[in-house]
Each structure stands twice: as structure tokens, then as C-alpha cells.
Design a protein around this motif. Structure first.
Motif, PDB file in Angstrom:
ATOM      1  N   GLN A 342      35.487 -16.525  33.788  1.00 48.09           N
ATOM      2  CA  GLN A 342      35.299 -17.766  34.532  1.00 48.09           C
ATOM      3  C   GLN A 342      33.987 -17.752  35.299  1.00 48.09           C
ATOM      4  OE1 GLN A 342      37.215 -20.736  34.641  1.00 48.09           O
ATOM      5  NE2 GLN A 342      35.301 -21.330  35.627  1.00 48.09           N
ATOM      6  N   MET A 343      33.607 -16.593  35.839  1.00 48.08           N
ATOM      7  CA  MET A 343      32.357 -16.509  36.589  1.00 48.08           C
ATOM      8  C   MET A 343      31.162 -16.845  35.701  1.00 48.08           C
ATOM      9  SD  MET A 343      30.596 -13.255  38.510  1.00 48.08           S
ATOM     10  CE  MET A 343      29.994 -12.620  36.950  1.00 48.08           C
ATOM     11  N   LEU A 344      31.159 -16.320  34.462  1.00 49.89           N
ATOM     12  CA  LEU A 344      30.059 -16.596  33.539  1.00 49.89           C
ATOM     13  C   LEU A 344      30.068 -18.044  33.068  1.00 49.89           C
ATOM     14  CD1 LEU A 344      30.143 -13.320  31.403  1.00 49.89           C
ATOM     15  CD2 LEU A 344      28.639 -13.869  33.306  1.00 49.89           C
ATOM     16  N   LYS A 345      31.260 -18.623  33.004  1.00 48.05           N
ATOM     17  CA  LYS A 345      31.388 -20.020  32.589  1.00 48.05           C
ATOM     18  C   LYS A 345      30.924 -20.961  33.689  1.00 48.05           C
ATOM     19  CE  LYS A 345      34.939 -23.256  30.922  1.00 48.05           C
ATOM     20  NZ  LYS A 345      36.400 -23.405  30.664  1.00 48.05           N
ATOM     21  N   ALA A 369      28.921 -24.674  44.261  1.00 49.89           N
ATOM     22  CA  ALA A 369      29.588 -25.352  43.142  1.00 49.89           C
ATOM     23  C   ALA A 369      30.036 -24.406  42.039  1.00 49.89           C
ATOM     24  CB  ALA A 369      28.657 -26.412  42.557  1.00 49.89           C
ATOM     25  N   GLY A 370      29.808 -23.115  42.187  1.00 52.40           N
ATOM     26  CA  GLY A 370      30.245 -22.165  41.169  1.00 52.40           C
ATOM     27  C   GLY A 370      29.307 -22.064  39.993  1.00 52.40           C
ATOM     28  N   SER A 371      28.100 -22.641  40.113  1.00 54.98           N
ATOM     29  CA  SER A 371      27.163 -22.601  38.992  1.00 54.98           C
ATOM     30  C   SER A 371      26.087 -21.537  39.168  1.00 54.98           C
ATOM     31  CB  SER A 371      26.494 -23.974  38.826  1.00 54.98           C
ATOM     32  OG  SER A 371      25.768 -24.315  39.998  1.00 54.98           O
ATOM     33  N   ARG A 389      23.399  -8.690  32.690  1.00 58.46           N
ATOM     34  CA  ARG A 389      24.671  -8.042  32.380  1.00 58.46           C
ATOM     35  C   ARG A 389      25.538  -8.011  33.626  1.00 58.46           C
ATOM     36  NH1 ARG A 389      26.263  -6.365  27.081  1.00 58.46           N
ATOM     37  NH2 ARG A 389      24.388  -6.023  25.872  1.00 58.46           N
ATOM     38  N   VAL A 390      26.793  -8.409  33.495  1.00 57.88           N
ATOM     39  CA  VAL A 390      27.773  -8.291  34.571  1.00 57.88           C
ATOM     40  C   VAL A 390      28.810  -7.268  34.138  1.00 57.88           C
ATOM     41  CG1 VAL A 390      29.532  -9.471  35.924  1.00 57.88           C
ATOM     42  CG2 VAL A 390      27.424 -10.665  35.324  1.00 57.88           C
ATOM     43  N   ILE A 391      29.029  -6.267  34.982  1.00 59.77           N
ATOM     44  CA  ILE A 391      29.945  -5.173  34.653  1.00 59.77           C
ATOM     45  C   ILE A 391      30.938  -5.006  35.797  1.00 59.77           C
ATOM     46  CG2 ILE A 391      30.123  -2.715  34.066  1.00 59.77           C
ATOM     47  CD1 ILE A 391      27.028  -2.984  33.370  1.00 59.77           C
ATOM     48  N   GLU A 392      32.212  -4.864  35.462  1.00 59.90           N
ATOM     49  CA  GLU A 392      33.258  -4.588  36.444  1.00 59.90           C
ATOM     50  C   GLU A 392      33.782  -3.175  36.262  1.00 59.90           C
ATOM     51  OE1 GLU A 392      36.345  -7.752  38.091  1.00 59.90           O
ATOM     52  OE2 GLU A 392      36.061  -7.962  35.938  1.00 59.90           O
ATOM     53  N   GLU A 393      33.973  -2.478  37.368  1.00 60.38           N
ATOM     54  CA  GLU A 393      34.611  -1.158  37.345  1.00 60.38           C
ATOM     55  C   GLU A 393      35.779  -1.165  38.320  1.00 60.38           C
ATOM     56  OE1 GLU A 393      31.907   1.982  38.245  1.00 60.38           O
ATOM     57  OE2 GLU A 393      30.867   1.875  36.304  1.00 60.38           O
ATOM     58  N   TYR A 394      36.750  -0.279  38.054  1.00 63.87           N
ATOM     59  CA  TYR A 394      37.889  -0.133  38.944  1.00 63.87           C
ATOM     60  C   TYR A 394      37.998   1.311  39.411  1.00 63.87           C
ATOM     61  CZ  TYR A 394      39.279  -4.687  37.124  1.00 63.87           C
ATOM     62  OH  TYR A 394      39.306  -6.009  36.776  1.00 63.87           O
ATOM     63  N   SER A 395      38.717   1.474  40.517  1.00 61.03           N
ATOM     64  CA  SER A 395      39.000   2.796  41.110  1.00 61.03           C
ATOM     65  C   SER A 395      37.722   3.551  41.501  1.00 61.03           C
ATOM     66  CB  SER A 395      39.843   3.654  40.160  1.00 61.03           C
ATOM     67  OG  SER A 395      40.285   4.835  40.813  1.00 61.03           O
ATOM     68  N   PRO A 396      37.002   3.084  42.510  1.00 62.55           N
ATOM     69  CA  PRO A 396      37.250   1.866  43.301  1.00 62.55           C
ATOM     70  C   PRO A 396      36.655   0.641  42.624  1.00 62.55           C
ATOM     71  CG  PRO A 396      35.368   3.023  44.204  1.00 62.55           C
ATOM     72  CD  PRO A 396      35.868   3.875  43.058  1.00 62.55           C
ATOM     73  N   ASP A 397      37.131  -0.543  43.059  1.00 66.23           N
ATOM     74  CA  ASP A 397      36.626  -1.805  42.502  1.00 66.23           C
ATOM     75  C   ASP A 397      35.133  -1.924  42.782  1.00 66.23           C
ATOM     76  OD1 ASP A 397      39.289  -2.089  42.132  1.00 66.23           O
ATOM     77  OD2 ASP A 397      39.529  -3.898  43.331  1.00 66.23           O
ATOM     78  N   ARG A 398      34.370  -2.306  41.752  1.00 68.28           N
ATOM     79  CA  ARG A 398      32.927  -2.417  41.922  1.00 68.28           C
ATOM     80  C   ARG A 398      32.374  -3.376  40.861  1.00 68.28           C
ATOM     81  NH1 ARG A 398      30.034   0.020  45.465  1.00 68.28           N
ATOM     82  NH2 ARG A 398      27.833   0.436  45.229  1.00 68.28           N
ATOM     83  N   THR A 399      31.412  -4.199  41.250  1.00 70.14           N
ATOM     84  CA  THR A 399      30.780  -5.153  40.343  1.00 70.14           C
ATOM     85  C   THR A 399      29.284  -4.879  40.286  1.00 70.14           C
ATOM     86  OG1 THR A 399      32.433  -6.838  40.905  1.00 70.14           O
ATOM     87  CG2 THR A 399      30.418  -7.594  39.845  1.00 70.14           C
TER      88      THR A 399
END
Length: 496
Positions: A342-345, A369-371, A389-399
Motif C-alpha cells: 500500500q505504501m508503494l501504491k 495525502a499518502g503520495s 528500494r524499500v526493505i522491511e526487517e523484523y526482530s527488531p522491526d526496521r525499515t
């Protein structure tokens, strides 16, 4: 995520899991359901077994009708599963050769539905996905999901034990000057500081003493670093400039240095100036006036603001902004509230810190406006640069957001076809330079003594795992790393 015609190509990963289920619904299905729901979503395939080399083969199901009944009875039992995210269309039967398999499509849960957990205790029954396995979430990860559930974001909290003297007055006045320059003759221009801070959401009156107290947003934006740590002990801001490979840092700015305020407002403007200082942007005119604030400048501003307002300041490791010779990497604690897709959209604005977003908006920074992120992509496309590039990591949460100032490589064969051999050679040189840069990024990421999988590195630098393995092979041939294990157990370790 599942196509029967590609069955022989699949292996377990962070989106796919197989289970034999010959004796009925396996207990481990529910931890995988929780893990997929709390991450990106995924598919669970019943009636399939994983071989030693990671390949799949069918085992089939016994009494499929009973298995389906047991599945729906359990997932609709709130004592066993916190929420049912599925409908009939999410559960499909396939015929694979002579065997029947059941494919369960698990969607990613919305932030208000998380954590999705097993049993009656969310702190014991919440899982996430770590490549091909499920792991128990820590209490910190569960609390982060709970913080993201509410509409009132964490920065709206009133800090009743603090007074307005936690604000750095010079920062407050610098903010007011920017606000008045952006919105000339604003109705709040003549207000005293206390009233002004209340209007912008940096302070709020509480019923207990009828006095103004700082909000968390106000503390983060205007407080001194040592006072911010009272409420956010993990708070840390770090800017790293690495323009010379022979020097570890060519410039560095940290919130804990003690020689500046360390708050978000001052960090934003100090770092933004450093990020755009060396941008090579074409000369632009508007009439006879040179335009210094180009779409690229605005995109970098937007990206930096997004990084700050979407940070979970209670999580460890802090905000890290890296400026390299050919790009910028922005890292912030916290997952993506709307989900990466959704973020990329675009189209939906759901910042983790709404009050901070409002404060940045009031001085002309940020996009409600989310754009914002789609606009950044559009600017990079217009410049002909490699897509962000958008990358998500967990443990701990990181973007992570990676912005490279590298032209997209053209097709070398096409250049030769049209007879432009010189262009082909230049393209080859450019690809070689990109490869060397990727190799440098990998070695910078790896710590000596730590073992890594190709997938760990792939998630960090935003390349496909197959390409990462090719680069790791080059590093092994250069004796920079050592390799151990085979197939999915293969690990890589930096030598020096």
C-alpha cells in the motif's frame, strides 16, 4: 504466491510453508498462520513434505473433509486463534499428480488486527516469520504492534511529569521563524510561545493541574537529547557520511554528542543540508531565475521527513542516515503501518507519529495525502536512476529506504545491434562499477565473526537472492569471505 505449474521450483521461504498433515491438522500450522499474518502474508500447503535438499514432494491428505472441518472449527475459535482473517476463497484444493493438497492463503493482517496470536496469551502465542521458520515474538515486538493499533499515535501522549522547560527555546524560535516564513502573517504569529506550542500539538493542558505539559511529539521535536531520553531511552539519531573508501567516516553527526540539541527539528535541517550539498542536478530556470529547489531536492526532503515521522522511538537501534558516493540509505525503527504494498501504491496516509507529521507540514515539509513515496519513485524514474528500494526487517522491526544516484544500465546487446560499440563498452564499464559498489555494500554490511545467509544480505541491499549469491561467489574468490555449508544451510562469514 502459489502456482501448481511451478510446484517443482518452489522451496520454503518467508512466504511459503509445507506440512505433511497425514494425521490431521498439525499444531505447527497455527504458529505459521500467526507468523504469516504478522508479516507479509504467505501460503501454507498441506499434504506436502520438504526433502533434505529443500525440494518438495506430495504426501497427500487423508479424509480431506474432516481436515477442512477441523481447520475451520479451530480458526473460528477465539480461545485458540485470536482472529480469523480467512474466507472460503483463501482455502483451495489442488490435485498434484495422484495426491490431493490443500493450499491456505494467509493475508497480512492490518495494523489494527495485530498481533495475531495462538492461545489466550498474546505475549506467549505471537509469531513472526524468519525466512523458512517461525519464531516467538519478544514482548517488545508485541508491544510495538499494540502501539500501532490505536488511532491516537504514540507522539500524542501527554507527558504529565514534565514541564515546558524541557523545550529548547532556540529550537522553538527557529521553528516559529520557519513557520512564519512559510505562512506569512499567520494568525498564530503574535501568540506567546506557550499558546503557540499548544496550537501546533507540542503541548496540551491536562485536567489534573490545568497546566500545559509537553506532548511526546513536542519533546521529540524541541527537547534536548538528554531530556528526550527520559521518555524514549532508545532514542538515537545518527548521520554517517562515507564518501572516501579509505576513511571510515568523512562526516558524522550523532544526537548523543552533546555539542548540539539532538532533537528532530535540528537533526532534520542539519542532515538535509548535508544530503543535498553535492547533488549534481541539471541547471534549471524559471523565467530568468535559477531554481535551486528541484524535484530531487523535494524528494530527498520528503524521504527524510517520512523516515522521522514513521519511526517507533521506543524500539532500539535508532535512526541511521547514510550518505555514500552514489546514494543515500535511510533506516528507521518500526515496520510500515500501511504495509509495503500500500505504501508503494500511495493514496493512504497513516504515519506512526501524526502530531510530528502535522508539525513538519506546517513548515512546508511532508505529504499528508499518502503520495510521498510514489512521488519519490516518480522523481527517480524521471532522472533515469535505478529505482529506490524499500526493505522491511523484523526482530527488531526496521525499515530501509535506498536511494541510488546511478543511471539504469541499458541493454548492452541493443547498443551493439545499432552499431554503437563505444556505447556498449561504456555500458559495460557502468555495470562493472555497479557490481563493485554492490560488493562494497555487502562487505560494509557484514561484521567480522558473524555468519550470514544470502537471504539476510538480499533483504538489506534490495537485490534478488540469486544475484547476491553471484556477488558472494566473487567475494569468496577474492578471499574476502569464507563459505560453509551447502544449499539452504550455506553461510557466509567476513574474513577481514
Amino acid at each position: 504466491m502459489f502456482d501448481l505449474s511451478r510446484f517443482d521450483d518452489y522451496k520454503e521461504d518467508n512466504r511459503r510453508e509445507v506440512k505433511k498433515a497425514r494425521g490431521g491438522i498439525p499444531d505447527s500450522l497455527w504458529s505459521t498462520y500467526s507468523a504469516f499474518a504478522n508479516c507479509y502474508g504467505g501460503v501454507i500447503i498441506l499434504g506436502v513434505e520438504e526433502g533434505e535438499n529443500g525440494s518438495w514432494h506430495t504426501t497427500g491428505l487423508q479424509n480431506e473433509d474432516k481436515l477442512r472441518r477441523d481447520f475451520w472449527n479451530t480458526i473460528n475459535n477465539s480461545q485458540k486463534i485470536s482472529i480469523n482473517l480467512l474466507s472460503d476463497r483463501n482455502v483451495q484444493t489442488y490435485q498434484a499428480g495422484n495426491e490431493t493438497i490443500l493450499v491456505i492463503h494467509v493475508p497480512a493482517a492490518k495494523r489494527e488486527q495485530k498481533p495475531v496470536y495462538v492461545g489466550g496469551d498474546m505475549f506467549k502465542g505471537t509469531y513472526r516469520r524468519n525466512w523458512e521458520g517461525d519464531y516467538h515474538c519478544t514482548s517488545g515486538e508485541v508491544k510495538a504492534m499494540l502501539r500501532d493499533q490505536t488511532e491516537d499515535t504514540m507522539d500524542m501522549k501527554v507527558l504529565e511529569e514534565m514541564q515546558l522547560d524541557v523545550f529548547n527555546r532556540e529550537t522553538v524560535h527557529a521553528y516559529r521563524n520557519r513557520h512564519m516564513a512559510y505562512r506569512r502573517e499567520h494568525v498564530w504569529e503574535q501568540l506567546e510561545d506557550e499558546a503557540y506550542l499548544e496550537r501546533i500539538g507540542a503541548a496540551r493542558q491536562v485536567n489534573t493541574d490545568q497546566k500545559l505539559h509537553p506532548t511526546a511529539a513536542g519533546l521529540l521535536m524541541f527537547g534536548d537529547e538528554y531530556k528526550i531520553l527520559y521518555e524514549f531511552p532508545e532514542y538515537f539519531l545518527d548521520y554517517r557520511e562515507m564518501l572516501d573508501p579509505s576513511i571510515r567516516w568523512t562526516d558524522r553527526l550523532q544526537s548523543s554528542s552533546g555539542d548540539w540539541t539532538g532533537n528532530l527539528f535540528d537533526f532534520f535541517f542539519r542532515v538535509y543540508g548535508k544530503l543535498v550539498k553535492d547533488l549534481k542536478i541539471p541547471f534549471m530556470l524559471e523565467g530568468a531565475t535559477r531554481i535551486d529547489d528541484t524535484p530531487v531536492h523535494r524528494a530527498v526532503r520528503e524521504a527524510l521527513a517520512n523516515c522521522l515521522v514513521n519511526t517507533d522511538f521506543y524500539l532500539p537501534r535508532g535512526i541511521v542516515i547514510k550518505k555514500e558516493a552514489d546514494g543515500i540509505i535511510m533506516e528507521n525503527p518500526g515496520s510500515i503501518r500501511t504495509g509495503k504494498k500500500q505504501m508503494l501504491k500511495g493514496g493512504i496516509s497513516d504515519p506512526r507519529n501524526k502530531a510530528l507529521m502535522k508539525m513538519f507540514n506546517m513548515i512546508g515539509i511532508g505529504e499528508r495525502a499518502g503520495s510521498g513515496v510514489p512521488d519519490i519513485y516518480a522523481v527517480w524514474e524521471s532522472q533515469g536512476w535505478i529505482m529506490p528500494r524499500v526493505i522491511e526487517e523484523y526482530s527488531p522491526d526496521r525499515t530501509f529506504l535506498q536511494l541510488l544516484f546511478i543511471q539504469k544500465p541499458q541493454d548492452k546487446k541493443s547498443a551493439i545491434k545499432i552499431g554503437d560499440k563505444k556505447s556498449a563498452i561504456k555500458i559495460g564499464d557502468k555495470k562493472s562499477a555497479i557490481t563493485e559498489e554492490r560488493l562494497r555494500q555487502i562487505t560494509e554490511y557484514m561484521n567480522i565473526g558473524t555468519e550470514y545467509r544470502a537471504d539476510d544480505i538480499s533483504a538489506f541491499i534490495g537485490l534478488k537472492a540469486s544475484r547476491v549469491r553471484e556477488l558472494l561467489k566473487i567475494l569468496a574468490e577474492r578471499d574476502v569471505i569464507k563459505v560453509s555449508g551447502k544449499n539452504k544451510n550455506r553461510r557466509y562469514q567476513k574474513k577481514h
